[in-house]
Design an enzyme around this catalytic site. Structure first.
Site, PDB file in Angstrom:
ATOM      1  N   GLY A 187      33.270  44.663  22.936  1.00  0.00           N
ATOM      2  CA  GLY A 187      32.047  44.351  23.786  1.00  0.00           C
ATOM      3  C   GLY A 187      31.848  42.989  23.904  1.00  0.00           C
ATOM      4  CB  ALA A 198      30.304  47.830  20.089  1.00  0.00           C
ATOM      5  CD  GLU A 243      37.102  47.574  23.053  1.00  0.00           C
ATOM      6  OE1 GLU A 243      37.913  46.979  23.072  1.00  0.00           O
ATOM      7  OE2 GLU A 243      35.857  46.969  23.492  1.00  0.00           O
TER       8      GLU A 243
END
Ligand code: 3H9
Length: 701
Positions: A102, A63, A125
């Site tokens: 992501g 992301a 993450e």
């Protein structure tokens, strides 16, 4: 489709290419582009299969972190992945570089995955204080099984293509994504392979559903090194839902957990640290386009604790080094220590069983300084006294080839003076590694007055090559980290004179979250180094000197501020030290008093904050965030207490906002700890130093 996502057709195969440099992060435009491209190709009767791939150096690396904390824009990543997963035609993700966060979640939404052989796949993450927020915690366990998935998600460490293939994360290793992705798509069509939607496939969960301990043991092992962080626990919990929560409900829970973490202080601090680390590698005052000099051969002078650790860092990165000593005896001892260190790591399972031999083979131990001859980079790591450094640099200057970068690993001394003994001060700089050098990630790169820009960039580039985090600093006593630390050290020493014991001071500092207190740290680094340096400068330190005079040099002699059992690094309080402190105080006519933990914490922190501010004023560090990077990677500052001023933003956003400095350096320059005890700010600020307000104080005296 749009400026960052292209949709092309090669007869029945549609190719969706994402081109959003530098790392193809999933910005709103990328998400919209993928969504529209997959929808359009899915509905196109001419298209039978879709290949999802990336231009540039990597597949999607996650992301877009800079979007976190800003108003959400549709489509969400979850919606994009759903569109892919529910596409009636086979979607194949063709991966090169890094499929991270992501990015891997997008690939997990595809029905098939192929990757080039050097690709890396992971869900990092957790390193940003998060958990995968777009189905990663539910789809990865279905792809590779919950044991490997929980390890990957809790540690955040990626796996390579070969391991991904072995564990069913990818279907095939391909030569290139362009040709390989299409060829695989044609194979899927020819073989009429059914679409595999990971959400529907629980086959790899069966064993752990029957025996939950398979999962809980793996989760506990992955969490072993967690020090006070929330995200790893949230990650493990989310993976556990694969065993008993229906898929859609688990996705909802995962999303809630992601939103909670992303707005929390820990993740904000970790995101700030991520950008700070990258900003630190950007060196100001270097002409644009300056290229580092090529480095193929490296020589290290000194096979002691530091030299050995530095040599191991190079060997760990697969770079051969020549390790130089002045005598056979010292060399043999140094080589033996490295061998033992590697063997201990292999015995713990930290490296492969054959790694010690392979890595030792990259370290060529020799006697005699003339062996620096062919090296492109020479790092000196000898005794920390100016006279010895000057002697060594005079010799290096005589033997080194023109253009070689000459680095000193000094932790305090003036690099300008060291450079001045050579005829090539433009090639001289500091590369200050931190103890233990094979473990600690920081390398302070010291720019001396005459250091040439390309020499400086060479040091920065090589530091990154050996997986260190470089931070460029100026010349001053102790540079940034040790100069600040010295202020803490002074207070630590004073505390002993007032009645505290080493173990009490260290306990307060470790409770705050540092991996070690000042006294255990001294024992690790070797108390003799400071002793020698003090003698050099004519400084006395009654207790520390008395310890050294009694032969207590720290871990290396199994006695220092603590005692150590053979083969153990665990510091044990030693009544002999308490006696020695008592006797010293008596001799000096000092009375002991009870010192509170609160007082200790303040005296361990405030003086460093002051010094950080002075360092910025003097421009020894270019930016506040560089100081934070130095403390995070050189001293193990607890990342979750990284600057609140960051609030998840990049260092440049923080600067633009006018809040200016990081927490450590945000204090008014002269809080003046010598006037202690005067409460400097309110109680709650004191109980949690992570609450340092941006303007640096919240009242008090
Ligand atoms: C996530 O995916 C959450 C999802 O689960 C759920 C969402 C709902 N975003 O490191 P480099 C920039 S969380 C924005 O020097 P390298 C970086 O700042 C994300 N920017 O290159 C730098 O900018 P600049 C999970 C990013 O080759 C430039 O790219 N993913 C992002 O040494 C080059 O970076 C991760 O945590 C990003 N995601 O290493 C992966 N990534 O040039 C994070 C990088 O202005 N990224 N930038 O300074 C990395 O680990 C490394 O960047 C990578 C490349 C290995 C990819």
């Amino acid at each position: 489709m749009n400026e960052v996502v292209k949709l092309e057709r090669s007869d029945a195969i549609a190719v969706v290419t994402i081109n959003n440099p530098p790392v193809n992060a999933l910005s709103a435009a990328v998400r919209r582009g993928i969504f529209d491209a997959v929808k359009s190709a899915g509905g196109d009767p001419q298209v039978q299969a879709i290949v999802l791939t990336c231009a540039g150096r990597t597949f999607i690396a996650g992301a877009d972190i800079t979007e976190f904390g800003k108003p959400p824009q549709s489509p969400s990543l979850g919606e994009v992945i759903s569109e892919i997963e529910n596409c009636p035609k086979p979607v194949i993700a063709a991966i090169h570089g890094t499929a991270l966060g992501g990015g891997l979640e997008v690939a997990l939404g595809a029905h098939f995955r192929v990757a080039t052989k050097d690709a890396k796949l992971g869900l990092p993450e957790v390193k940003l204080g998060l958990l995968p927020g777009a189905g990663g915690t539910q789809r990865l366990p279905r792809a590779v099984g919950p044991e490997l998935a929980v390890k990957m998600i809790v540690t955040g460490d990626p796996i390579g293509a070969a391991e991904a293939l072995k564990n069913g994360l990818i279907e095939e290793i391909v030569e290139s994504t362009a040709a390989g992705g299409e060829a695989f798509a044609r194979k899927v069509l020819a073989e009429k392979r059914p679409l595999r939607r990971l959400r529907d496939d629980d086959s790899k969960l069966v064993a752990a559903k029957a025996d939950r301990s398979i999962f809980t043991n793996a989760a506990a092992a992955a969490n072993k090194r967690n020090r006070g962080l929330e995200a790893p626990l949230a990650c493990a919990e989310a993976v556990s839902w694969t065993l008993d929560v229906p898929f859609d409900e688990a996705l909802k829970k995962e999303r809630e957990s992601f939103l909670r973490l992303v707005s929390g202080d820990q993740s904000k601090a970790q995101r700030y640290a991520f950008f700070s680390e990258r900003e630190a590698a950007k060196v100001s005052g270097v002409p644009e386009g300056t290229k580092p000099r090529p480095v193929e051969r490296v020589a290290i002078i000194g096979a002691g604790t530091m030299g050995g650790g530095i040599a191991m860092s190079f060997a760990n990165a697969g770079i051969p080094v020549t390790l130089i000593e002045t005598g056979e005896e010292q060399l043999k001892r140094g080589m033996g220590v490295m061998q033992k260190n590697y063997e201990a790591t292999a015995a713990r399972g930290g490296i492969a069983a054959d790694a010690p031999a392979k890595r030792m083979a990259l370290i060529n131990g020799v006697v005699g300084l003339e062996n620096v001859k062919g090296a492109d980079l020479i790092i000196e790591a000898v005794f920390e006294t100016m006279a010895v450094k000057k002697e060594v640099f005079t010799a290096i200057d005589a033997y080194a080839k023109p253009g070689a970068v000459l680095a000193s690993n000094t932790s305090y001394l003036n690099i300008d003076q060291i450079a001045a003994v050579t005829k090539r001060p433009q090639d001289v700089l500091g590369m200050h590694f931190f103890s233990p050098a094979n473990v600690m990630k920081l390398c302070e790169i010291v720019r001396a007055e005459k250091t040439a820009p390309d020499a400086l960039m060479t040091a920065v580039a090589i530091a990154r090559r050996i997986a260190k985090v470089p931070a460029v600093v100026g010349v001053c006593d102790g540079f940034v980290g040790n100069r600040m630390l010295a202020q803490r050290g002074k207070q630590a020493e004073k505390l002993l004179f007032e009645g505290a014991l080493p173990q009490q001071v260290d306990a307060v500092v470790t409770k705050f979250g540092m991996p070690m207190g000042p006294f255990a740290m001294g024992d690790l680094a070797g108390l003799d180094i400071g002793w020698r340096s003090r003698k050099d400068r004519g400084i006395k330190s009654e207790i520390a000197d008395a310890l050294c005079e009694a032969g207590r040099f720290g871990q290396k002699t199994q006695k220092g501020y603590y005692k150590y059992e053979a083969g153990s690094r665990a510091p044990l309080p030693d009544p002999e030290v308490e006696k020695l402190i008592g006797e010293t105080l008596q001799r000096l006519g000092r009375k002991r008093r009870a010192v509170s933990d609160e007082e200790i914490l303040e005296r361990m922190m405030y003086p460093m904050i002051n010094e950080g501010a002075r360092i910025l004023e003097e421009k020894i560090a270019a930016r506040p965030s560089d100081i934070d990077v130095i403390w995070l990677y050189g001293y193990g500052w607890p990342i979750y207490r990284a600057p609140r001023a960051g609030r998840g933003r990049t260092p440049s956003e923080v600067r633009r906002s006018g809040e200016g400095a990081s927490r450590l350096s945000a204090a008014p320059p002269h809080l003046n700890i010598s006037a202690y005890p005067s409460p400097l700010w309110g109680r709650d600020e004191r109980s949690s130093l992570s609450g340092w307000p941006a303007e640096g104080r919240s009242g008090g005296g």
